[in-house]
Design a protein around this motif. Structure first.
Motif, PDB file in Angstrom:
ATOM      1  N   ALA A 142     -10.526 -12.741  -0.798  1.00  0.00           N
ATOM      2  CA  ALA A 142     -10.473 -11.256  -0.565  1.00  0.00           C
ATOM      3  C   ALA A 142      -9.494 -10.953   0.449  1.00  0.00           C
ATOM      4  O   ALA A 142      -8.990 -11.897   1.283  1.00  0.00           O
ATOM      5  N   ILE A 143      -8.762  -9.922   0.191  1.00  0.00           N
ATOM      6  CA  ILE A 143      -7.769  -8.961   1.017  1.00  0.00           C
ATOM      7  C   ILE A 143      -8.661  -8.201   1.586  1.00  0.00           C
ATOM      8  O   ILE A 143      -9.114  -7.110   1.154  1.00  0.00           O
ATOM      9  N   LEU A 144      -8.780  -8.383   3.021  1.00  0.00           N
ATOM     10  CA  LEU A 144      -9.848  -7.592   3.769  1.00  0.00           C
ATOM     11  C   LEU A 144      -9.262  -6.935   5.021  1.00  0.00           C
ATOM     12  O   LEU A 144      -9.935  -6.153   5.743  1.00  0.00           O
ATOM     13  N   ASN A 145      -7.946  -7.026   5.066  1.00  0.00           N
ATOM     14  CA  ASN A 145      -7.332  -6.004   6.102  1.00  0.00           C
ATOM     15  C   ASN A 145      -6.121  -5.233   5.626  1.00  0.00           C
ATOM     16  O   ASN A 145      -5.172  -5.875   5.198  1.00  0.00           O
ATOM     17  N   GLY A 146      -6.419  -4.092   5.619  1.00  0.00           N
ATOM     18  CA  GLY A 146      -5.363  -3.038   4.930  1.00  0.00           C
ATOM     19  C   GLY A 146      -4.150  -3.160   5.685  1.00  0.00           C
ATOM     20  O   GLY A 146      -2.886  -3.000   4.940  1.00  0.00           O
ATOM     21  N   THR A 147      -3.969  -3.415   6.978  1.00  0.00           N
ATOM     22  CA  THR A 147      -2.780  -3.176   7.808  1.00  0.00           C
ATOM     23  C   THR A 147      -2.032  -4.406   7.599  1.00  0.00           C
ATOM     24  O   THR A 147      -0.780  -4.637   7.180  1.00  0.00           O
ATOM     25  N   SER A 148      -2.456  -5.589   7.467  1.00  0.00           N
ATOM     26  CA  SER A 148      -1.852  -6.724   7.186  1.00  0.00           C
ATOM     27  C   SER A 148      -1.058  -6.886   5.664  1.00  0.00           C
ATOM     28  O   SER A 148      -0.086  -7.354   5.650  1.00  0.00           O
ATOM     29  N   ASN A 149      -2.035  -6.356   4.850  1.00  0.00           N
ATOM     30  CA  ASN A 149      -1.522  -6.322   3.643  1.00  0.00           C
ATOM     31  C   ASN A 149      -0.367  -5.331   3.504  1.00  0.00           C
ATOM     32  O   ASN A 149       0.463  -5.540   2.817  1.00  0.00           O
ATOM     33  N   TYR A 150      -0.479  -3.985   4.066  1.00  0.00           N
ATOM     34  CA  TYR A 150       0.806  -3.178   4.247  1.00  0.00           C
ATOM     35  C   TYR A 150       1.923  -3.812   4.715  1.00  0.00           C
ATOM     36  O   TYR A 150       3.081  -3.568   4.006  1.00  0.00           O
ATOM     37  N   ILE A 151       1.915  -4.692   5.739  1.00  0.00           N
ATOM     38  CA  ILE A 151       2.896  -5.319   6.262  1.00  0.00           C
ATOM     39  C   ILE A 151       3.428  -6.262   5.478  1.00  0.00           C
ATOM     40  O   ILE A 151       4.854  -6.299   5.149  1.00  0.00           O
ATOM     41  N   LEU A 152       2.661  -7.093   4.780  1.00  0.00           N
ATOM     42  CA  LEU A 152       3.294  -7.955   4.082  1.00  0.00           C
ATOM     43  C   LEU A 152       4.331  -7.367   2.751  1.00  0.00           C
ATOM     44  O   LEU A 152       5.068  -7.516   2.571  1.00  0.00           O
ATOM     45  N   SER A 153       3.500  -6.143   2.151  1.00  0.00           N
ATOM     46  CA  SER A 153       4.052  -5.617   1.145  1.00  0.00           C
ATOM     47  C   SER A 153       5.336  -4.757   1.652  1.00  0.00           C
ATOM     48  O   SER A 153       6.426  -4.800   1.022  1.00  0.00           O
ATOM     49  N   GLU A 154       5.447  -4.269   2.854  1.00  0.00           N
ATOM     50  CA  GLU A 154       6.738  -3.825   3.281  1.00  0.00           C
ATOM     51  C   GLU A 154       7.803  -4.698   3.496  1.00  0.00           C
ATOM     52  O   GLU A 154       9.013  -4.390   3.311  1.00  0.00           O
ATOM     53  N   ILE A 155       7.480  -5.782   4.067  1.00  0.00           N
ATOM     54  CA  ILE A 155       8.570  -6.852   4.345  1.00  0.00           C
ATOM     55  C   ILE A 155       8.975  -7.203   3.081  1.00  0.00           C
ATOM     56  O   ILE A 155      10.235  -7.363   3.000  1.00  0.00           O
ATOM     57  N   ARG A 156       8.340  -7.508   2.011  1.00  0.00           N
ATOM     58  CA  ARG A 156       8.689  -7.903   0.590  1.00  0.00           C
ATOM     59  C   ARG A 156       9.429  -6.976   0.048  1.00  0.00           C
ATOM     60  O   ARG A 156      10.630  -7.171  -0.493  1.00  0.00           O
ATOM     61  N   GLU A 157       8.969  -5.450   0.081  1.00  0.00           N
ATOM     62  CA  GLU A 157       9.617  -4.600  -0.845  1.00  0.00           C
ATOM     63  C   GLU A 157      10.866  -4.086  -0.151  1.00  0.00           C
ATOM     64  O   GLU A 157      11.761  -3.398  -0.747  1.00  0.00           O
ATOM     65  N   LYS A 158      10.889  -3.711   1.156  1.00  0.00           N
ATOM     66  CA  LYS A 158      11.805  -3.122   1.724  1.00  0.00           C
ATOM     67  C   LYS A 158      12.751  -4.093   2.661  1.00  0.00           C
ATOM     68  O   LYS A 158      13.466  -3.658   3.348  1.00  0.00           O
ATOM     69  N   GLU A 159      12.527  -5.342   2.454  1.00  0.00           N
ATOM     70  CA  GLU A 159      13.093  -6.454   3.182  1.00  0.00           C
ATOM     71  C   GLU A 159      13.325  -6.104   4.478  1.00  0.00           C
ATOM     72  O   GLU A 159      14.251  -6.111   5.163  1.00  0.00           O
ATOM     73  N   ARG A 160      12.235  -5.734   5.320  1.00  0.00           N
ATOM     74  CA  ARG A 160      12.005  -5.627   6.612  1.00  0.00           C
ATOM     75  C   ARG A 160      11.547  -6.700   7.236  1.00  0.00           C
ATOM     76  O   ARG A 160      11.067  -7.667   6.744  1.00  0.00           O
ATOM     77  N   SER A 161      11.834  -6.744   8.681  1.00  0.00           N
ATOM     78  CA  SER A 161      11.252  -7.952   9.532  1.00  0.00           C
ATOM     79  C   SER A 161       9.840  -7.597   9.957  1.00  0.00           C
ATOM     80  O   SER A 161       9.339  -6.313   9.578  1.00  0.00           O
ATOM     81  N   PHE A 162       8.921  -8.600  10.153  1.00  0.00           N
ATOM     82  CA  PHE A 162       7.654  -8.470  10.415  1.00  0.00           C
ATOM     83  C   PHE A 162       7.479  -7.350  11.679  1.00  0.00           C
ATOM     84  O   PHE A 162       6.582  -6.333  11.632  1.00  0.00           O
ATOM     85  N   VAL A 163       8.434  -7.452  12.728  1.00  0.00           N
ATOM     86  CA  VAL A 163       8.166  -6.268  13.865  1.00  0.00           C
ATOM     87  C   VAL A 163       8.436  -4.855  13.171  1.00  0.00           C
ATOM     88  O   VAL A 163       7.730  -4.007  13.525  1.00  0.00           O
ATOM     89  N   ASP A 164       9.558  -4.816  12.459  1.00  0.00           N
ATOM     90  CA  ASP A 164       9.909  -3.613  11.528  1.00  0.00           C
ATOM     91  C   ASP A 164       8.827  -3.103  11.048  1.00  0.00           C
ATOM     92  O   ASP A 164       8.540  -1.685  11.169  1.00  0.00           O
TER      93      ASP A 164
END
Ligand code: NAP
Length: 408
Positions: free
Chosen positions: A152-174
């Motif tokens: 399961a993916i049980l934490n939406g915040t982490s999932n959002y951050i991983l999706s943002e890094i991938r889709e928008k080529e952002r760093s983790f902090v960003d």
């Protein structure tokens, strides 16, 4: 049905609003009205939109001494004071509903035992995956199925951050800052990005499904804090995807539990779950594989789960029969799994190797391997090679190396 709300923040105020709007539905379903008679808050100076006649107080004693409360709904943050308040409510003969995963992961066992003694219900649908009806679904399934596995993916915040890094080529902090700006991450994001939140939820599921009480510290969770844009791009270039996954696997009375970033293959049910969504993939021995996906947090999805619990509070569904003598699998470290290894230095080959490439990414050269080996071996390597990243691979077949720019 008279309800006392403990906490009037995002969730508590959402519950209040839904109750105010749904009287007709309650009358049809329950044959009675549901009324919020008291609300506990901390800060008396905050303005609240509440009907006249509702007791709004920061003193719990004023609420617990009321004579006509049937159900206490808890939506405060942290183990205390919620635990003490719910104990007092149960001892007084009130049913209780909580949205608080941290409290329920730590004290669910005690609350359930106390509630059984006092012949009242404890409900916690909103504590795991917010609006997704996972607790109800599992209870229903357990009447005839043995649940063999959950991923399961049980934490939406982490999932959002991983999706943002991938889709928008952002760093983790960003990406984390973006999550804070969008209202998905708290000012202190520790619970989300270091895996505690997902850990609390999987502990609750393990207790529900297998009746097992986990010793705190027995399982280590790992979050997403050290995942880089390069890790994600390299993983993608191999056809995989990095996800933060909480898992349970049961076989012959042995239970494996994990909370960590994993690499999934494109045929995996969690591969395309992006943004703030949560998703739970359940494998039952009779039903096969099911997937539930949706909002794991947010005012109305979470409040909806709390109100579902309220509606069911007087229902007489039997508790499921659980497997007996379930043991936590301690030998998991010696089982062989496929792993993706990423490093900038040359790391010795371990286990059975199915891919061993040097890949150029953002001007840096990386050694990327897919190996089949044990966690013990991976831990040993990571002690020696501090910057080695290792992600267990979950899913079907390991795809061919396709898009990667490979240097010799
Ligand atoms: N937000 C979500 O999407 C979501 C989803 C699933 C589960 N949950 C869980 O639901 C619970 C509530 O979350 P939330 O987002 O609603 O939190 P929140 O917005 O921070 O609200 C917390 C509420 O609790 C009150 N409170 C805090 N400490 C208190 C104390 N010592 N005594 C009495 N009242 C106290 C606060 O009072 P004041 O209003 O006076 O500050 C506030 O009304 C948490 O356990 C959370 O993990 C939340």
């Amino acid at each position: 049905m008279n309800v006392a709300l403990l906490g009037f923040g995002t969730v508590g105020s959402g519950v209040y609003e839904i109750i105010e709007k749904q009287q007709e539905r309650f009358r049809a379903l329950l044959g009675r009205e549901v009324e919020v008679v008291a609300i506990l808050i901390q800060d008396k100076t905050k303005p609240r939109v509440v009907e006249n006649g509702v007791l709004v107080t920061s003193d719990f004693e004023e609420i617990i001494t009321l004579h006509d409360v049937d159900v206490v709904v808890e939506a405060i943050v942290g183990v205390e004071p919620g635990y003490t308040y719910l104990r007092r409510a149960i001892e007084k003969g009130c049913h209780v509903v909580t949205a608080n995963k941290e409290l329920f992961a730590h004290k669910g066992f005690e609350l359930k035992a106390l509630a059984a003694e006092h012949n009242v219900n404890v409900s916690f649908e909103a504590a795991v995956a917010g609006g997704i009806p996972i607790i109800g679904t599992l209870k229903q399934l357990l009447h005839v199925n043995q649940v063999l596995k959950i991923e399961a993916i049980l934490n939406g915040t982490s999932n959002y951050i991983l999706s943002e890094i991938r889709e928008k080529e952002r760093s983790f902090v960003d990406a984390l800052n973006g999550a804070k700006e969008a209202g998905y991450a708290e000012a202190d994001p520790t619970n989300d990005v270091d895996g505690f939140d997902a850990f609390f939820k999987i502990v609750i599921l393990a207790e529900l499904l297998y009746g097992i009480r986990l010793e705190w510290g027995e399982i280590k969770q790992k979050g997403i804090r050290d995942i880089t844009l390069e890790d994600i791009q390299l993983t993608e270039s191999l056809g995989f995807r990095l996800k933060h996954i909480a898992s349970l696997e049961w076989e012959d009375g042995r239970l494996k539990i994990g909370v960590e970033p994993k690499v999934v293959t494109p045929d995996h049910q969690l591969y395309a779950v992006d943004g703030v969504d949560n998703a739970v993939v359940i494998n039952g021995d009779l039903v096969g594989e099911l997937k539930l996906q949706g909002p794991g947090a947010g005012k109305y999805p979470t409040a909806s789960a709390v109100v579902e619990d309220l509606v069911n509070v007087f229902s007489s569904i039997q508790d499921p029969v659980l497997p007996k003598d379930v043991q936590l699998e301690k030998s998991e470290r010696t089982l062989v799994h496929p792993w993706l290894l990423i490093s900038q230095t040359s790391v010795p080959v371990v286990g059975e190797v199915s891919l061993d490439q040097r890949i150029q990414q953002n001007g840096q050269l990386y050694s990327v391997k897919v190996v089949r080996t044990t966690r013990t071996e991976i831990d040993r390597l990571q002690l020696e090679y501090k910057e080695l990243k290792a992600y267990q691979i979950s899913g079907g077949t390991v795809p061919e190396l396709t898009k990667a720019s490979i240097t010799a």
